[in-house]
Structure formats: C-alpha cells, structure tokens
Scaffold this motif. Structure first.
Motif, PDB file in Angstrom:
ATOM      1  N   GLN A  22       0.832  -1.200   0.000  1.00  0.00           N
ATOM      2  CA  GLN A  22       0.000   0.000   0.000  1.00  0.00           C
ATOM      3  C   GLN A  22       0.868   1.252   0.000  1.00  0.00           C
ATOM      4  OE1 GLN A  22      -3.253   0.269  -0.345  1.00  0.00           O
ATOM      5  NE2 GLN A  22      -3.506  -1.948  -0.496  1.00  0.00           N
ATOM      6  N   GLY A  23       2.032   1.166   0.638  1.00  0.00           N
ATOM      7  CA  GLY A  23       2.961   2.288   0.629  1.00  0.00           C
ATOM      8  C   GLY A  23       3.460   2.606  -0.761  1.00  0.00           C
ATOM      9  N   GLN A  24       3.675   1.583  -1.595  1.00  0.00           N
ATOM     10  CA  GLN A  24       4.086   1.791  -2.981  1.00  0.00           C
ATOM     11  C   GLN A  24       3.007   2.550  -3.747  1.00  0.00           C
ATOM     12  OE1 GLN A  24       7.167   0.940  -4.130  1.00  0.00           O
ATOM     13  NE2 GLN A  24       7.572   0.305  -2.014  1.00  0.00           N
ATOM     14  N   LEU A  25       1.753   2.181  -3.488  1.00  0.00           N
ATOM     15  CA  LEU A  25       0.637   2.841  -4.175  1.00  0.00           C
ATOM     16  C   LEU A  25       0.571   4.321  -3.802  1.00  0.00           C
ATOM     17  CD1 LEU A  25      -1.763   2.077  -6.069  1.00  0.00           C
ATOM     18  CD2 LEU A  25      -3.186   1.945  -4.019  1.00  0.00           C
ATOM     19  N   LYS A  46       5.577  -2.060  -8.832  1.00  0.00           N
ATOM     20  CA  LYS A  46       5.870  -2.812  -7.605  1.00  0.00           C
ATOM     21  C   LYS A  46       4.580  -3.192  -6.897  1.00  0.00           C
ATOM     22  CE  LYS A  46      10.398  -0.700  -6.693  1.00  0.00           C
ATOM     23  NZ  LYS A  46      11.178   0.157  -5.743  1.00  0.00           N
ATOM     24  N   GLN A  47       3.618  -2.264  -6.871  1.00  0.00           N
ATOM     25  CA  GLN A  47       2.322  -2.539  -6.251  1.00  0.00           C
ATOM     26  C   GLN A  47       1.619  -3.680  -6.972  1.00  0.00           C
ATOM     27  OE1 GLN A  47       0.490  -0.713  -3.613  1.00  0.00           O
ATOM     28  NE2 GLN A  47      -0.648  -2.621  -3.756  1.00  0.00           N
ATOM     29  N   VAL A  54      -4.177  -4.703  -7.283  1.00  0.00           N
ATOM     30  CA  VAL A  54      -3.632  -4.787  -8.644  1.00  0.00           C
ATOM     31  C   VAL A  54      -4.411  -3.896  -9.605  1.00  0.00           C
ATOM     32  CG1 VAL A  54      -3.197  -6.329 -10.595  1.00  0.00           C
ATOM     33  CG2 VAL A  54      -2.735  -7.102  -8.262  1.00  0.00           C
ATOM     34  N   GLY A  55      -5.742  -3.914  -9.465  1.00  0.00           N
ATOM     35  CA  GLY A  55      -6.575  -3.096 -10.349  1.00  0.00           C
ATOM     36  C   GLY A  55      -6.251  -1.620 -10.257  1.00  0.00           C
ATOM     37  N   GLU A  56      -6.055  -1.142  -9.013  1.00  0.00           N
ATOM     38  CA  GLU A  56      -5.719   0.273  -8.816  1.00  0.00           C
ATOM     39  C   GLU A  56      -4.360   0.591  -9.429  1.00  0.00           C
ATOM     40  OE1 GLU A  56      -8.170   2.157  -7.445  1.00  0.00           O
ATOM     41  OE2 GLU A  56      -9.140   0.204  -7.561  1.00  0.00           O
ATOM     42  N   GLU A  83     -10.099  -5.888 -15.501  1.00  0.00           N
ATOM     43  CA  GLU A  83     -10.138  -7.308 -15.140  1.00  0.00           C
ATOM     44  C   GLU A  83      -9.890  -7.529 -13.653  1.00  0.00           C
ATOM     45  OE1 GLU A  83      -8.574  -9.080 -19.445  1.00  0.00           O
ATOM     46  OE2 GLU A  83      -7.214  -8.964 -17.724  1.00  0.00           O
ATOM     47  N   ASN A  84      -9.169  -6.598 -13.028  1.00  0.00           N
ATOM     48  CA  ASN A  84      -8.868  -6.725 -11.600  1.00  0.00           C
ATOM     49  C   ASN A  84      -9.713  -5.784 -10.749  1.00  0.00           C
ATOM     50  OD1 ASN A  84      -6.322  -8.596 -11.127  1.00  0.00           O
ATOM     51  ND2 ASN A  84      -5.978  -7.483 -13.048  1.00  0.00           N
TER      52      ASN A  84
END
Length: 681
Positions: A22-25, A46-47, A54-56, A83-84
C-alpha cells in the motif's frame, strides 16, 4: 504452540507485505500528482507485483502513460485494471480511447456501449450528482459518434503526399515546426542532460536549421542560446511574429522550486540588435497549462491552447488580441464549434488565412488529428484533413512554408523514434481560395457624414455577426484605420468605442459580393471592401440631428421609416448607458406658432414613447417640442419667397446629451476569489 507461532508470524508477514505494498501505491500517487509519471510507474509496477490492489495499480499505470501522451502503451494496463476490478469507473472509457489509438475500433465501440449501459444503470438518485453522469454519457457518445464517422473519413479522397523528414529526426522527439526566412525552428529532446521525470527522457529545447523548403542543411542544426533554453526546463512551441521582431514560446515544468507551476507562454522582442529577457505574458492563466502559441498573419492576434477553467473540455483554443499599448489581452475562448470535451491544441493560421489545429475531440482516426476550420454561411465548419496526414497516432503541429507545402508532426509507427517531423504536399488541383477583407476607418463627425472631422486613433472596434456574435476586435491605428476578415453572404454590424465620444455603429453586408470560383485565377485571391464609422463628441447640450425622421402631415404617429431611424437612437442609448438625453422635435414656420409648438411636443413625446417600448429607462430621456422657435436655416429667401430646402432642414428631430450619470463608487471590499477578480472566471 509451534503451530500458533507459525500462524502469527504468517499473519504478521502478510500484514507487513500489505502495508509495504500500500505504501508503494501512495508513493506512486504522489509522484503522479506531481507530474513525475515515469517515476510513478515504477511504484505502481511494484504494487501490481505484490498481488494487492492490482486493479488500482494497473489503472494508475495507464493514467501515467495517458497523461504523458503515450496512450497506445496504456491499453493493456487499462484492460488489466478492469479485469482486476479497479474502483475507478473511468477505466472503460480510457481503455476505449487507447483501443482507438491502436486502431481496434470494433472492440473500442463494444467497450463503450457496455460502459454506457453501466453508467446509465448506476445513475445516482441524488440530483446534485446528475451532472457528472451526464458529462460521462456525453463523452462516451462523442467517442462513439467519432468511431461511427471513421468509415466516411477513410473514404475521403487523399489530397496529400507525406514523407518523414529523416534528415532532421532522431530517436528522440522532434516536433512543433516553425518556418521563417530560410530557417526551420523546432523543439526536440535530443540534447541529453537532466531527466524529465514525466517521461524518463531529456527536457525539450528549441533548435533551428537552415532549410530551402523541406531540404534541410543538417550541418546548420543548432540549439538556440540560453535566452530561449534553460537547463532543467522544458522549452518549446516557438513562434515569431511576421516581422521577425517578436518571439513567443512555451516554457515550464522546471526542476527548480521557484519556477512556474505549469507550462506558460513567454515573450521577447528584438531591440537594438539583441533579444530582451523573456517575460511571462499576461494572457497566461494562473495554475493552468498555457502553450502551443502562434501569431496571426498580421501579428495582432495570438492563438494558443489552455486548460483554464470555464472551457468546453480538457484543452481549449483561445485568442488574445494586441491592444493600443502593444500588449496581448482580451483573451477569449474560440467557442464550441472548434473546442470540444476533448483536447484542442497547436493552432496555426496560414498566409491564406486558413485556420488549422489538432484535436482528439472531433471525429478522427485515433489520438490527435489535424483539422481545418472554415466559416460557411455564418457558421464554423470543422473538417478532418484525412489520410495520410492523419493516422491512428498523434498528428499535430502543421505549418505551411509555401502554398500547399509544409510540415507536420506525428508519432506514427515507422518513424525515426518518438515524435517526428514530416513534410507534405497538397496535390488538390482545386484548392483556389479567395479571402475577403473589410478595411474600415473611424472618424469624428460634428453632425453626420457631411462634416467629417479628423480620424480617431485608438478606437476599440468590434465586429458582430447578424445574430450578435462577436467575430473580432481591433484597435484603430493613428489614421483611425482597422481591418477585419469577412466571409461570403454574411451581414455584419460594427461598433466603435472611444473615450469622450458616443459609441457608434455601422452596418456592412457581404450579400451578393462573393467572387464566383470560375473567375479565380490565382491560388489565393484577396478581395478588399471598405466602410466608415462616425462618432459624435460626447458634449453636454450638443444637438445631433436624427436623419430621415418623417411624420405624415399634421400627425405625430411614428411611421415605419421613422421607426428604423429611431432604432438607431435606441442603440446609442444602449451602447452609452450613462447618458441622459433630451429628444426634441422642430417644425418650419408654416402655420400658427402655438399650433406648431403643440405639434412638435406631441411628435417628441410619440418618439420617446416608442423608444421606451424598446427597453430604455424613461428616466433617461426627456421629450421637448420647440415648434418653429429654433430654426437652423431660413424658411424664406431674402426676397420673401419660400425656401423649401430651408424649411426641410428646420423640420427635424434632434437629441442632445443633457446629463452624464456618474459611475457608482466601487465596493472597497473585494468580492469573490482572486481568480474571479483578475480573469472574470
């Protein structure tokens, strides 16, 4: 006990991994918001690899490619986002846009139809959210209509031959060509140096090369000096005024903290053998993207693109005209015929006055396409230039170095690298055009056109269509002269404003003045017409005669021909809202003086009543009958015989300004936000 510890450790590891992912996002989103798209992509990748959100992550990767103008690369990421189960409901629309840019039109249409159905099904019940739903449906329908128009666009006869200008292109980006007196100016990222975090490549700079048409002298390619190019800043979209003494260009996206937040337009002038330090132009809008500037043929207007608030979509085209002090102001949106819910940019006005621009909102083949805007029967008609100038890729930045020959830019497959400069030739044998111009002059007048005074410089002149649409603005020169382009079979009204003068109007018609195509000999023909506007000095108690105000014998009713003339006075009162007038009626000396006085009073009151019915405040106009008491000519000749001409002059209707209402003192407390005060929204 050991099993419990293993479970606890596993949960902790999953929790830690989730937090790290979540930090990567979050880090990626921060970089995206700062415009560092290429850097942001690494965090989102990386996220996505973490298997969480994955979708985000895939949606944001698609956004990074789209916002950095690499939308074909965004296709697979928007697909993975859908798709995610990405939470953003914009993913299907941008996925369809990416599909179109990759020429997958059928799948794009299918995606849009399904997306439209979903948007309709999920329409919110709250009325305040209805507007957002309607906006989404409008852009879906626009893209669907554009896809449906592709078949007819593909059938359009090709009139262009195009060729990659390989002698100047590199694996980097070359774009925004501008030709002037044997030099081709262009923007390129070929120079290396600092890395631009939006794309991962170099910052752009302005270059030039000697050229004869499209034949480039590659040994002469040079980067412009430090005045135009600064390390760590994107420079580009360079243009010169027709006389070569004023340059404008876009600058922005600096790595330095004190730089401008976004892209803006700068101006420099060639004075005493050198260029002045570039200055930020007043036509820029704070916190907005302002770029792709170009001059009009006469150098008195700048056209540019901006995403400022109040437009019709993402990027809109605007125009700014030169004022009497040489500054470019009076910024105005070019309207919904040209601007769409999409993006319009790279305007260009050719020497034959043809207007070109790039857009992804009008019906086209994919991303940006090249269009021309033509005025036909009072409306602006936008036409796609067709293939092979346009493709499913970005096609933009057109410039003509001679009639029917020019440059444009494209990132289509088969080029040298990123954006490339191409050259083209228009092979259409029927491209003869005729341009119509109205040359006008503003003059002072004591009492109508018969007694003109000196010309009036620095008058603000506006050209209106027959429906009241503002078509152009100009400032009269030292000789009171101004010039507008006009179009076949249209009617116009001109309005001139000058301090200490009553605002004046004049009509001009192009009906019946069109030159038949079969009479055209040259590729470009210019047809000139002329007109004059007379302004009366704004003076208290100065009488001004209203021409052609006639009454039937012994009556005060307003005849239809008199109503036409009184309508002109209505316009004067509307155009000059601060004046209060006396409208007076006069007679000759035939008949009894008392009767003539009464008749003139009734006629004046009748005229005033007519004017009030047109929406004029009754407190602004006073009726006064003078009878035969104020003649302006002799009613009889010296020998006592009748003087018909003198009597005719005495039978007149006049008005005079009797008061000029003062401006109300402005409220000392500012109202609204700073943006509203400075730019009027």
């Amino acid at each position: 006990m050991g099993k419990r510890i293993t479970i606890i450790i596993t949960v902790l590891l999953v929790t830690v991994a989730s937090c790290l992912a979540q930090g990567q996002l979050k880090k990626g989103i921060k970089k995206l918001e700062r415009g560092e798209y290429q850097v942001a992509i690494k965090y989102f990748e990386k996220q996505a690899r973490s298997g969480l959100a994955v979708g985000e992550a895939q949606f944001y990767i698609g956004e990074c490619y789209r916002l950095s103008n690499r939308i074909p690369l965004a296709e697979k990421h928007y697909k993975l986002a859908i798709e995610n189960n990405a939470t953003s409901d914009d993913a299907p629309y941008f996925y369809a846009k990416a599909l179109v840019s990759n020429e997958k039109y059928s799948l794009a249409k299918e995606t849009l139809l399904n997306h439209r159905e979903s948007v309709e099904e999920n329409r919110p019940e709250e009325e305040e959210n209805e507007g957002e739903t309607d906006r989404k449906l409008a852009r879906i329908d626009k893209l669907l209509n554009n896809i449906d128009a592709l078949e007819s666009l593909k059938e359009k006869k090709a009139v262009f031959r195009v060729k990659n200008l390989t002698r100047i292109n590199t694996e980097n980006a070359e774009y925004s060509p501008f030709y002037h007196k044997g030099y081709l100016y262009f923007t390129s990222t070929r120079g290396g140096g600092d890395i631009y975090k939006a794309t991962g490549g170099a910052f752009s700079a302005i270059y030039r090369a000697k050229t004869k048409g499209a034949i480039i002298d590659t040994t002469s390619i040079e980067r412009l000096g430090k005045l135009f190019n600064t390390e760590g800043i994107n420079e580009g979209c360079f243009a010169l005024a027709p006389n070569g003494k004023t340059a404008i260009f876009a600058r922005g996206n600096s790595t330095k903290r004190k730089s401008t937040k976004d892209v803006n337009i700068y101006i420099t002038r060639f004075v005493k053998g050198s260029w002045t330090d570039p200055k930020l132009m007043k036509l820029n809008h704070p916190d907005s993207w302002n770029s792709t500037p170009v001059f009009s043929v006469d150098g008195n207007t700048i056209y540019f693109s901006s995403n400022r608030s109040g437009g019709y979509g993402g990027l809109d085209l605007y125009a700014a005209t030169r004022d009497s002090r040489g500054s470019f102001s009076n910024v105005r949106n070019m309207g919904p015929q040209i601007n769409t819910i999409g993006n319009e940019m790279f305007p260009y006005v050719a020497r034959d006055r043809s207007f070109y621009f790039a857009s992804d909102g009008h019906a086209g083949f994919g991303s940006l396409d090249l269009f021309t805007a033509e005025r036909e029967n009072g409306t602006i008609v936008v036409k796609n230039l067709g293939m092979p100038v346009n493709s499913a890729s970005d096609d933009f930045g057109l410039f003509l170095f001679s009639q029917g020959k020019g440059f444009f830019c494209s990132n289509r497959p088969g080029g040298s690298g990123d954006d490339d400069i191409y050259t083209f030739i228009n092979t259409d044998p029927n491209r003869k055009t005729v341009n119509y111009f109205l040359n006008g002059q503003v003059l002072a007048s004591e009492n109508g056109p018969d007694t003109p005074e000196p010309t009036l410089a620095d008058s603000e002149v506006t050209l209106f269509s027959s429906t009241g649409e503002v078509l152009g603005k100009a400032t009269s020169d030292k000789d009171g002269k101004f010039r507008f382009r006009v179009y076949p079979e249209e009617e116009y009204q001109l309005m001139a404003i000058k301090t200490d003068y009553l605002t004046g109007r004049s009509n001009f018609s192009m009906i019946g003045k069109t030159v038949p195509q079969e009479q055209l000999v040259k590729q470009v023909t210019e047809k000139e017409y002329s007109t004059r506007i007379y302004l009366n000095k704004l003076e208290i108690n100065k009488s001004i005669v209203l021409e052609n105000i006639y009454y039937d014998f012994d009556k005060s009713d307003i005849r239809p021909d008199a109503a036409i003339e009184l309508d002109k006075l209505v316009d004067i009162l509307k155009d000059n809202p601060k004046i209060k007038i006396e409208l007076s009626s006069h007679t000759d000396s035939k008949g009894e003086a008392d009767y003539n006085l009464d008749l003139s009073q009734r006629r004046a009151e009748s005229a005033v009543s007519y004017i009030i019915t047109k929406g004029i405040d009754p407190n602004r106009i006073v009726a006064k009958g003078y009878g035969e008491s104020v003649p302006i000519a002799a009613n009889t000749n010296p020998d006592g015989s009748d003087n018909p001409e003198g009597r005719q002059k005495n039978r007149r209707t006049e008005f005079k300004v009797i008061d000029i209402m003062k401006e109300e003192a402005p409220d000392k407390k500012p109202k609204g936000d700073l943006e509203q005060q400075l730019f009027g929204g």
